[in-house]
Motif scaffolding. Structure first.
Motif, PDB file in Angstrom:
ATOM      1  N   LYS A 164      54.507  63.941  93.607  1.00 34.53           N
ATOM      2  CA  LYS A 164      52.742  63.959  93.597  1.00 34.53           C
ATOM      3  C   LYS A 164      52.498  63.452  92.263  1.00 34.53           C
ATOM      4  O   LYS A 164      51.643  62.770  92.051  1.00 34.53           O
ATOM      5  N   THR A 165      53.450  64.097  91.116  1.00 33.88           N
ATOM      6  CA  THR A 165      53.115  63.732  89.868  1.00 33.88           C
ATOM      7  C   THR A 165      54.455  63.762  89.243  1.00 33.88           C
ATOM      8  O   THR A 165      55.581  64.071  89.892  1.00 33.88           O
ATOM      9  N   PRO A 166      54.419  63.368  87.873  1.00 31.28           N
ATOM     10  CA  PRO A 166      55.762  63.278  87.049  1.00 31.28           C
ATOM     11  C   PRO A 166      56.374  64.784  87.047  1.00 31.28           C
ATOM     12  O   PRO A 166      57.535  64.855  86.906  1.00 31.28           O
ATOM     13  N   LYS A 167      55.662  65.982  87.109  1.00 31.09           N
ATOM     14  CA  LYS A 167      55.929  67.202  87.164  1.00 31.09           C
ATOM     15  C   LYS A 167      56.289  67.883  88.389  1.00 31.09           C
ATOM     16  O   LYS A 167      56.829  69.102  88.627  1.00 31.09           O
ATOM     17  N   THR A 168      56.401  66.989  89.707  1.00 27.03           N
ATOM     18  CA  THR A 168      56.584  67.651  91.064  1.00 27.03           C
ATOM     19  C   THR A 168      57.956  68.057  91.035  1.00 27.03           C
ATOM     20  O   THR A 168      58.759  67.175  90.806  1.00 27.03           O
TER      21      THR A 168
END
Length: 167
Positions: free
Chosen positions: A76-80
């Motif tokens: 969903k985001t670069p940190k998922t």
């Protein structure tokens, strides 16, 4: 939920597991102009949300396996978290600390902290969370964690008699 919102002035969410996703049952919106807009009925992945991870961490291992095998860990985001082994390690920390944290994993710029709610038999049935912009959440994460643990325990104690009477 109202007490959590008044204390932290951030959104407070109540969610449950449904069809492999977390569903918001109730949301109390922060009065802040800059806030995360979640709405009752909204669905999100389990792996990228604090609500989802708080529930997932306390499910029986066989149910976790079924959910992880049946649902891809979508980025969903670069940190998922997108690796199942990493997610399992993360869930172990959630069990150890009693809270789950989504550090911009579902939506960039948003941090969410959640704690599980259990029925009388110790089965996880829901989760309660506080979410807001990371810029505001970072300085109050410890206080939110402590307040969420207490609120989730209070909710568990409130609903346990209901589950007993339904059996």
């Amino acid at each position: 939920m109202n007490d959590l919102m008044a204390r932290h002035v951030e959104n407070v969410n109540l969610g449950v597991l449904q069809n492999g996703q977390v569903v918001h049952l109730d949301v109390i919106q922060s009065p802040n102009a800059l806030r995360v807009a979640a709405f009752p009925g909204e669905r999100n992945p389990l792996h990228s949300t604090a609500l989802g991870k708080a529930i997932l961490a306390f499910l029986p291992e066989s149910e976790v396996n079924t959910l992880l095998d049946g649902n891809p860990l979508v980025k969903k985001t670069p940190k998922t978290i997108t690796q199942k082994a990493h997610l399992r390690e993360h869930l172990a920390l959630v069990r150890e600390h009693g809270v789950a944290i989504d550090l911009e994993e579902n939506l960039s710029g948003v941090t969410c902290v959640a704690a599980p709610i259990f029925d009388h038999a110790g089965r996880v049935v829901a989760a309660l969370s506080v979410s807001g912009p990371t810029s505001r959440m970072n300085s109050k994460l410890n206080a939110i964690k402590n307040d969420l643990r207490a609120a989730a325990l209070a909710a568990t104690r409130m609903i346990a008699p209901f589950y007993r009477s339904e059996e």
